[in-house]
Motif scaffolding. Structure first.
Motif, mmCIF file in Angstrom:
data_model
loop_
_atom_site.group_PDB
_atom_site.id
_atom_site.type_symbol
_atom_site.label_atom_id
_atom_site.label_comp_id
_atom_site.label_asym_id
_atom_site.label_seq_id
_atom_site.Cartn_x
_atom_site.Cartn_y
_atom_site.Cartn_z
ATOM 1 N N GLN A 78 0.822 -1.202 0.000
ATOM 2 C CA GLN A 78 0.000 0.000 0.000
ATOM 3 C C GLN A 78 0.861 1.259 0.000
ATOM 4 O O GLN A 78 0.526 2.253 -0.649
ATOM 5 N N ILE A 79 1.972 1.218 0.725
ATOM 6 C CA ILE A 79 2.872 2.374 0.766
ATOM 7 C C ILE A 79 3.639 2.513 -0.541
ATOM 8 O O ILE A 79 3.740 3.608 -1.117
ATOM 9 N N TYR A 100 -3.250 7.804 -15.853
ATOM 10 C CA TYR A 100 -2.864 7.253 -14.562
ATOM 11 C C TYR A 100 -2.376 5.822 -14.776
ATOM 12 O O TYR A 100 -3.080 4.992 -15.343
ATOM 13 N N GLY A 101 -1.164 5.535 -14.300
ATOM 14 C CA GLY A 101 -0.630 4.191 -14.415
ATOM 15 C C GLY A 101 -1.283 3.235 -13.429
ATOM 16 O O GLY A 101 -2.173 3.609 -12.654
ATOM 17 N N ASP A 102 -0.828 1.981 -13.432
ATOM 18 C CA ASP A 102 -1.426 0.996 -12.539
ATOM 19 C C ASP A 102 -0.952 1.231 -11.098
ATOM 20 O O ASP A 102 -0.001 1.972 -10.843
ATOM 21 N N TYR A 103 -1.605 0.608 -10.160
ATOM 22 C CA TYR A 103 -1.321 0.792 -8.738
ATOM 23 C C TYR A 103 -1.885 -0.401 -7.990
ATOM 24 O O TYR A 103 -2.637 -1.225 -8.541
ATOM 25 N N TYR A 104 -1.523 -0.506 -6.739
ATOM 26 C CA TYR A 104 -1.961 -1.624 -5.892
ATOM 27 C C TYR A 104 -3.205 -1.212 -5.117
ATOM 28 O O TYR A 104 -3.252 -0.133 -4.528
ATOM 29 N N ASP A 105 -4.209 -2.067 -5.128
ATOM 30 C CA ASP A 105 -5.430 -1.788 -4.380
ATOM 31 C C ASP A 105 -5.823 -3.037 -3.597
ATOM 32 O O ASP A 105 -5.934 -4.126 -4.168
ATOM 33 N N ALA A 106 -6.001 -2.865 -2.293
ATOM 34 C CA ALA A 106 -6.448 -3.959 -1.423
ATOM 35 C C ALA A 106 -7.804 -3.564 -0.864
ATOM 36 O O ALA A 106 -7.886 -2.897 0.179
#
Length: 863
Positions: free
Chosen positions: A749-750, A779-785
């Motif tokens: 997440q960080i 917007y590029g990809d990112y982590y989502d929980a």
């Protein structure tokens, strides 16, 4: 007095180099003091089109020749957008500024955390008219990614119509401006017009037909005698909530089983909150006192009500409220024993195929000593959480010339207050009231009060050794911050002693957001004094050199010395290289060091109460907590400014390292021994906690990236066009962390909670009375929980959005506009586990998940 030192040679080297450079310059200045007075003159060679306050203490510095990257954004650029929230407006214009919607995020829903250059909100120093802005009362416990646990200022209270310009310094400036200027500085410069008036009305709605927003704003300039000005700006806004939810899987199961009491169309709502009576007022005043002196003052008043939803409480699964123990392998409804005798046996109500046993329900209903909340909420309930936010500030001072020295003496005081409430919920400890149980609670308040006193002096001094004068600046600052917790109403934290409901396993406090107890209430203060010395000069015709030292002494954390060196080399007439090296230092805020809070999150598939405890709490210490210490940082920026034909280009690389970063831990699940320790320590509501977390210094973080800004003016079809591109590539790495304190999910997440690639390209065209704007956002990809659950995490695909606007001037005073934000109605990639919590889209989407938004706007302006 203890001295806070670092063993890092790099940090010490920066300070030593700054000391050496300052000493050398000071020696030359001392020799120059005897120079003919005619040689002592302002470094300004003439009229400056664009004077920049941040990044340099010279009063003639412009963004174009700054030794560090500075964006100067005119006030009119904020108006050419459909959004009226200041955070969202900045995100469209500054390359490394990111902010997300934060649905169902406790107090972060009300004051959204934003990041600059990949760092948390409290790593960016916010100024108004060059003076420090106070912090917000809210700490973002559920803020996405690196923002979690931050306490930064609330820039959303600043109306766009009040701004003359925004200056954004994208470089570490702790040695110049203060310990929290690690990521950079944002300086909001207010209008100073002493005449004229503008009135602006904007209405918009989402393509889905919800989220209607109406904004009315005005700016008025008035003379303050014949020697001054009084400029007032006012904004009022209301916006309806949005919903992009599907029915939660468990809620749908209840409906399929015949439960007609579950809220439709969704048990819980994911979307933007509702804003009511959002008032903002700014005043800016100045008057010429004669003899080269000026008195000034500015301040603001703002208040709003914000309300959003919480998680759905399933009547068959919510422990501590509805769910009883397993009996013969079957779940049961939780039944309260109201006899006063804990040995009394109430009837058992089994749950079979999502339906409570009818005979068991009848037996409980017939027993005057027993009660189940199922009677009042047979379809469960979804708490509604809201806050009344108010924000006040006042600044004043005198500045001008005393002999050869320019001085500025000022004082600033600011206050942010958040009063929380929650309704459509219950405190299970009040179950003795049966169906008359209270369902609305005033949960308490956070209040942040900051005060600052500054004296700054500067003067340019000529001497023969350098090409240009040396600008000498020095100053002193006193600052204190007070974080106050006000307890909620008694019912919000009430613990039953008559029936032993806590011993029966019922939760404590208003469910979803327990009220602050009197033991939590109180004021916590931190204070500091600081002094700085800042020198800058054109050493040769093509070389600019700057150096700064700042000493800060914190009553609670000791003292520190930070330094900065900045260089700019004009390689050719069309190209310059620039760079800076600096150190930084940030202490825990009074709120971070003393916060106590309970939030509801998913934990192992079920909703559970998570307690955030001060590091001094006995149970936090049992889990490894230690007293917080300051974080230390080093900051490197290297860049180039050049002309590529008619285009102006700036490109800057940054590298920031923070040691002993202040952040909260992952949660620690509690066992029975932990709970007994909590009770023994006087934590009377311990039985309702399933896990705890606290602030610590268990992380080191490294952030690096590249910012690109390109501006290209050109003629087109008899009109004038401007093409502007801003882009950011970034990387965040937790270079040190303890996996016992930082889970792999928290690390991701960080490191990946924001897109590592982002760019915005804007085309504007003026053709007679017409103005056209088109903006593309990537917007590029990112982590989502989703719901903080690593087991259902995913990486949403990159997205590209388009915005359009067209305006027409009717005469000299009236302008009509129409536009569409996210014009092609793009949505982020769907959450593959959306049925778990009804969350269709990624929770931390950087451009929200509300789809397209269209708006109409009218503006009347008289000079």
């Amino acid at each position: 007095m203890k001295f806070i030192a670092t063993s890092k040679l790099f940090r010490a080297g920066v300070v030593r180099a700054a000391v050496a450079l300052l000493t050398l310059c000071s020696a030359n200045i001392a020799l120059a003091e005897d120079a003919d007075e005619a040689q002592v003159a302002s470094a300004s060679g003439g009229e400056i089109e664009e004077v920049v306050v941040v990044g340099s203490r010279r009063r003639d510095r412009s963004a174009a020749d700054s030794p560090v990257p500075v964006d100067v954004i005119g006030g009119d650029e904020f108006s050419a957008q459909g959004d009226s929230n200041m955070d969202s407006l900045i995100a469209s214009l500054v390359p490394s500024y990111n902010v997300s919607q934060e649905p169902i995020s406790d107090a972060a829903t009300f004051i959204r955390p934003a990041t600059l250059r990949g760092l948390a909100p409290d790593a960016t120093l916010v100024l108004v008219n060059g003076k420090r802005r106070h912090r917000a009362a809210v700490i973002a416990l559920l803020g996405a990614g690196i923002s979690g646990g931050s306490q930064g200022p609330d820039v959303s209270v600043i109306p766009a119509i009040a701004l003359d310009r925004l200056e954004v310094l994208r470089d570490g400036a702790s040695a110049q401006y203060g310990s929290d200027a690690i990521a950079g500085i944002m300086n909001f410069v207010l209008k100073e017009d002493n005449s004229g008036m503008a009135v602006d009305a904007k209405w918009g709605s989402h393509y889905e037909g919800d989220g209607d927003a109406l904004t009315l704003s005005t700016n008025v300039g008035l003379p303050l005698t014949e020697y001054g000005f009084a400029n007032f700006s006012f904004e009022w806004k209301e916006s309806d909530p949005t919903s992009r939810s599907r029915q939660r899987g468990d809620a749908q199961g209840l409906i399929d089983a015949g439960n007609t009491n579950v809220r439709q169309p969704a048990a819980q709502i994911w979307g933007a909150p509702e804003y009511s009576d959002d008032f903002k007022l700014f005043g800016n005043f100045g008057i010429d006192l004669g003899n080269g002196m000026e008195a000034y003052a500015f301040g603001n008043w703002a208040e709003r009500q914000v309300e959003g939803g919480f998680y759905f409480r399933n009547p068959h699964t919510r422990g501590g409220v509805f769910r009883g123990p397993m009996v013969d392998g079957e779940p049961t409804v939780k039944v309260a024993n109201l006899s006063g005798d804990l040995s009394y046996q109430c009837p058992t109500i089994p749950i079979r195929n999502n339906v409570p046993d009818a005979a068991g329900m009848a037996a409980v209903g017939a027993d005057p000593n027993c009660y189940t909340l199922y009677e009042k909420f047979p379809g469960g309930f979804t708490p509604q959480f809201g806050a009344f936010i108010d924000d006040y500030s006042m600044a004043g001072g005198v500045r001008g010339q005393l002999g050869d020295w320019y001085f500025d003496l000022s004082a600033v005081a600011g206050r942010s207050n958040a009063e929380f409430y929650i309704y459509n919920t219950i405190n299970p400890q009040l179950l003795g009231q049966r169906n008359d149980i209270d369902v609305h609670y005033e949960a308490g308040a956070y209040t942040e009060t900051d005060r600052v006193v500054n004296i700054d002096v500067s003067r340019p001094i000529d001497f023969a050794n350098f090409y240009g004068p040396v600008n000498v600046a020095a100053g002193f600052e006193y600052r204190d911050e007070t974080f106050k917790i006000t307890n909620g109403e008694p019912n919000s934290f009430y613990i039953d002693t008559e029936y032993g409901l806590a011993a029966q396993g019922f939760g404590i406090g208003s469910n979803g957001f327990p009220g602050f107890q009197p033991g939590d209430a109180g004021s916590h203060k931190s204070s500091a004094i600081a002094a700085y010395l800042d020198l800058e000069s054109n050493v040769t015709e093509r070389l600019l050199v700057g150096a700064a030292l700042r000493y800060e002494d914190y009553k609670e954390f000791g003292d520190t010395l930070d330094g900065k060196i900045a260089l700019r080399v004009q390689v050719t007439d069309a190209m310059a290289l620039r760079g800076a090296v600096s150190t930084g230092f940030r202490v825990p805020t009074a709120g971070q060091a003393n916060l106590r809070n309970v939030t509801t999150e998913f934990n192992m598939g079920f909703l559970a109460d998570i307690a955030t405890l001060p590091p001094t709490n006995p149970v936090a210490q049992q889990k490894g907590a230690q007293a917080l210490t300051p974080e230390e940082s080093t900051n490197i920026t290297l860049g180039a400014v050049f002309e590529a034909g008619p285009a102006d280009v700036t490109i800057d690389y940054y590298n920031i390292k923070i040691e002993d970063r202040i952040a909260f831990t992952s949660r620690f699940n509690l066992n029975e021994s932990d709970i007994q320790s909590l009770l023994a320590a006087g934590v009377s509501d311990a039985t309702s906690f399933t896990s705890v977390r606290y602030f610590s210094n268990q992380q080191d973080v490294k952030v690096q990236g590249v910012d690109l800004v390109v501006t290209l003016p050109f003629d087109l079809g008899g009109g004038t066009s401007t093409l502007t591109a801003v882009a950011n590539w970034s990387d965040i790495e937790l270079s040190r962390f303890n996996p016992d304190f930082t889970s792999d999910n928290r690390r991701l997440q960080i490191e990946r909670g924001r897109p590592d690639t982002r760019f915005v390209v804007t085309w504007t065209h003026l053709q007679g009375p017409w103005r056209f704007m088109a903006r593309g956002r990537y917007y590029g990809d990112y982590y989502d929980a989703p719901t903080n659950d690593a087991s259902v995490s995913y990486y949403p695909d990159p997205d590209f959005l388009m915005d359009f606007e067209i305006s027409y001037d009717i005469g000299d005073q009236v302008t009509l506009l129409a536009g569409a934000q996210n014009a092609f109605d793009a949505y982020p990639q769907e959450n593959p586990a959306g049925e778990v919590a009804g969350l269709i889209y990624p929770e931390s989407s950087p451009f929200s998940f509300n789809g397209g938004f269209y708006y109409l706007r009218a503006r009347w302006e008289r000079q």
